[in-house]
Design an enzyme around this catalytic site. Structure first.
Site, PDB file in Angstrom:
ATOM      1  N   SER A 256      69.410   3.406 -64.013  1.00  0.00           N
ATOM      2  CA  SER A 256      68.001   2.941 -64.197  1.00  0.00           C
ATOM      3  C   SER A 256      67.064   4.255 -63.611  1.00  0.00           C
ATOM      4  O   SER A 256      65.897   4.905 -63.113  1.00  0.00           O
ATOM      5  CB  SER A 256      67.571   1.870 -63.010  1.00  0.00           C
ATOM      6  OG  SER A 256      67.764   0.890 -64.349  1.00  0.00           O
ATOM      7  N   HIS A 321      66.412   2.609 -58.180  1.00  0.00           N
ATOM      8  CA  HIS A 321      65.087   2.685 -59.322  1.00  0.00           C
ATOM      9  C   HIS A 321      64.035   4.141 -58.358  1.00  0.00           C
ATOM     10  O   HIS A 321      63.419   4.936 -58.857  1.00  0.00           O
ATOM     11  CB  HIS A 321      64.550   1.354 -59.322  1.00  0.00           C
ATOM     12  CG  HIS A 321      65.664   0.387 -59.842  1.00  0.00           C
ATOM     13  ND1 HIS A 321      67.200  -0.072 -59.282  1.00  0.00           N
ATOM     14  CD2 HIS A 321      66.008  -0.359 -60.955  1.00  0.00           C
ATOM     15  CE1 HIS A 321      67.336  -0.996 -60.245  1.00  0.00           C
ATOM     16  NE2 HIS A 321      66.676  -1.086 -60.973  1.00  0.00           N
TER      17      HIS A 321
END
Length: 382
Positions: A256, A321
């Site tokens: 991610s 993220h």
């Protein structure tokens, strides 16, 4: 000046059939008068690349002082990454002869895809046309494709071995993988990168693979493997290092960090150049991308703080993220905005590189000393 450097074969041949250099630059100033240059371009006997001829004709009209810089001509004819031809056209008083790329007819499947990529990624019609006409199949956009294929293969191998395809982190043997980043194994440096090949489950793999193929492949086709691989790997490294600082007990799996670096850079580039972007349904696509990215972050937060089976396995961190998005907005946005320009010549690029190196050094010292100084109780490594 006409004896400086080696120009490509097209230019050498042009010079063979045109007036001697003392007639083009009689005072040896390094500049060609517009009248002489116009005659050279419009009456030469060679068939140049159409895009180069368009650029040359626009370059003729671009200089208010009535002269053309020879060095800019060299850079243009040798197809170097340079802002010279774009600046010349932007400052000129005439438009390019060719219509916009969307009006091109009779294109093959590959050229139609290249045209789609040009409108998807580049905000300037001049840049789009230049990319469209100089695009080559070699080197192909292999980095994102190879990373995605390896991630799928690794996931399938562990899925078969563990007999589990959803929430694999709750399988005790999953965390024994030498690829997973675990704070107890942070001395094994490769784990700060290799965790990108491991995924929580089928849904996380599918989301990451879809996004990095849809966005990463077009970006790599336009900006090249070096720039996009640098951006992706910077997001991956920033993800694991940020987790090691802000969420010191949590492991990390999934790509991610790199995916969000690509996505945030592309979305920021679209927003910054909104008027120039001609990709279809850009507002709808922007909203869908933001919704998907937000829901993925929300899901990661939920797994971190309210996991379905809290006693049966670790809860991977969601900070990768966010740090990947920061890398994309800072480093990635500059990379995407510098299609023709060399990054090394830009002061802002070195500021970003210096900031990233400073963060890297801080994270290294943190991982060496902070865990012991703060008395952090790390979960025993598997």
């Amino acid at each position: 000046m006409f004896g400086v450097g080696v120009v490509n074969e097209e230019w050498d041949n042009m010079m063979d059939v045109e007036p001697p250099e003392h007639e083009l630059d009689p005072e040896n100033t390094g500049f060609i008068p517009v009248e002489n240059f116009t005659s050279l371009v419009e009456h030469h006997e060679l068939q140049l690349d159409p895009s180069k001829l368009d650029m040359l004709l626009a370059l003729v009209q671009s200089n208010e002082e009535g002269q053309v810089c020879y060095q800019e001509l060299i850079e243009l004819m040798s197809s170097k990454r340079s802002s010279s031809f774009r600046r010349a056209i932007a400052n000129g008083r005439r438009t390019l002869q060719r219509e916009i790329l969307l009006d091109e007819t009779g294109l093959g499947l590959y050229k139609r895809f290249v045209r789609y990529v040009a409108y998807e990624i580049l905000p300037c019609e001049t840049d789009r046309r230049w990319y469209f006409h100089q695009n080559r199949l070699c080197p192909p956009p292999v980095f994102i494709a190879v990373v995605t294929i390896v991630q799928i293969i690794v996931f399938m191998c562990y899925g078969i071995m563990l007999n589990k395809w959803v929430l694999q982190t709750y399988q005790p043997d999953f965390m024994k993988s030498p690829l997973v980043y675990h704070p107890g194994h942070r001395a094994q440096v490769w784990r700060f990168f290799s965790y990108m090949f491991m995924h929580v489950g089928l849904e996380q793999l599918g989301f990451n693979a879809l996004l990095q193929l849809m966005i990463g492949v077009p970006l790599e086709m336009v900006h090249g493997i070096l720039r996009i691989s640098l951006l992706y790997m910077a997001g991956v490294l920033a993800g694991s290092l940020t987790v090691s600082i802000t969420d010191m007990r949590a492991p990390v799996v999934g790509g991610s960090g790199g995916v969000y670096a690509l996505c945030s850079a592309h979305l920021a580039n679209v927003v910054m150049n909104w008027a120039g972007m001609r990709c279809p349904y850009k507002l709808l696509r922007m909203i869908l991308a933001l919704v998907c990215m937000s829901s993925e972050v929300g899901r990661a937060v939920w797994l971190r703080f309210s996991p379905p089976l809290p006693s049966s396995g670790p809860q991977p961190s969601f900070m990768a993220h966010l740090s990947g998005a920061v890398v994309g907005i800072s480093m990635g946005l500059l990379i995407l905005r510098s299609y023709e320009e060399s990054l090394q010549k830009q002061c802002s690029w070195w500021v970003i590189v210096f900031s990233f190196i400073t963060f890297l050094l801080f994270a290294i010292f943190w991982n060496i000393f902070a865990y012991e100084l703060l008395g952090v109780q790390i979960p025993p490594p598997p």
